[in-house]
Enzyme design. Structure first.
Site, PDB file in Angstrom:
ATOM      1  N   HIS A 128     -44.708   3.145   5.166  1.00  0.00           N
ATOM      2  CA  HIS A 128     -44.172   3.734   6.394  1.00  0.00           C
ATOM      3  C   HIS A 128     -42.914   4.575   6.144  1.00  0.00           C
ATOM      4  O   HIS A 128     -42.573   5.424   6.969  1.00  0.00           O
ATOM      5  CB  HIS A 128     -43.822   2.640   7.408  1.00  0.00           C
ATOM      6  CG  HIS A 128     -44.990   1.856   7.890  1.00  0.00           C
ATOM      7  ND1 HIS A 128     -45.994   2.405   8.648  1.00  0.00           N
ATOM      8  CD2 HIS A 128     -45.333   0.551   7.718  1.00  0.00           C
ATOM      9  CE1 HIS A 128     -46.899   1.480   8.935  1.00  0.00           C
ATOM     10  NE2 HIS A 128     -46.529   0.345   8.365  1.00  0.00           N
ATOM     11  N   SER A 129     -42.216   4.318   5.059  1.00  0.00           N
ATOM     12  CA  SER A 129     -40.873   4.868   4.896  1.00  0.00           C
ATOM     13  C   SER A 129     -40.785   6.078   3.978  1.00  0.00           C
ATOM     14  O   SER A 129     -39.740   6.720   3.902  1.00  0.00           O
ATOM     15  CB  SER A 129     -39.930   3.778   4.361  1.00  0.00           C
ATOM     16  OG  SER A 129     -39.867   2.693   5.267  1.00  0.00           O
TER      17      SER A 129
END
Length: 216
Positions: free
Chosen positions: A19-20
């Site tokens: 996600h990052s």
């Protein structure tokens, strides 16, 4: 193909690499794909409206820091559009051209104030090859002769790698030294807050690079 994809960059949240990660370095290798990276609420509305009006496929990168930020907004006209291919000069300066985007814009400005280096800070806003604002970038490089590219993400998928190469090709005669870069470590952002903080670049890394440049 008129298509808009919103892509969240959750760097700093502890959500892990799935996600990052900052996908700018990967997405901008795709010919024909426009990539937009708003760093303020004002820019987000204007750039998203522009993306929706285009006939091209556009990816709008949304950093999670933007969701909790505050800033100027044209409350009387939420349909306004910002022009395609136009960067924003967030700070005028004469010693260093500091080029950045997305969630690194605010840390870059903080690093400039912290060090006192007279840096011109350019927020690219449009990242893809066809849309990048070379007019603004080249004018700044001709003025300062020194370039620092700052991004949060890891060096392995760095957007700045391509950008540095292109700047050195276009602006070689105006550069006093090789293009310098600030990136995260050669590691994916981890769920561990401590490890994630170690992998991601921020104010301290930009400040250190500015100080080194000013002392060279």
């Amino acid at each position: 193909m008129p298509f808009v994809l919103r892509s969240k960059v959750a760097m700093g949240t502890g959500y892990g690499s799935q996600h990052s990660m900052d996908p700018a370095g990967v997405l901008t290798t795709a010919p024909g794909l426009r990539v937009v990276a708003p760093s303020t609420p004002f820019d987000y509305v204007g750039l998203l409206n522009t993306a929706l009006a285009l006939d091209d496929p556009v990816v709008v990168l949304e950093h999670v820091d933007l969701y909790t930020s505050t800033g100027e907004g044209p409350v009387d006209d939420l349909d306004y559009c910002l022009p395609v291919g136009r960067a924003a000069v967030r700070r005028n300066g004469s010693d260093v051209t500091l080029i950045t985007y997305l969630g690194m814009v605010r840390p870059a400005l903080q690093a400039v104030e912290q060090t006192g280096v007279d840096a011109e800070v350019i927020d690219l806003r449009w990242l893809d090859r066809a849309s990048l604002d070379w007019e603004t970038v080249e004018a700044s490089v001709q003025k300062t002769g020194v370039v620092l590219i700052a991004e949060q993400g890891p060096v392995g998928t760095s957007y700045g790698a391509w950008l540095a190469d292109e700047i050195q090709r276009r602006c070689f005669d105006h550069l006093d030294q090789p293009v310098q870069r600030v990136t995260g470590r050669e590691a994916s952002p981890s769920i561990s807050k401590v490890l994630e903080a170690a992998a991601v670049a921020g104010v301290d890394e930009v400040a250190a690079a500015l100080t080194q440049i000013s002392e060279a």
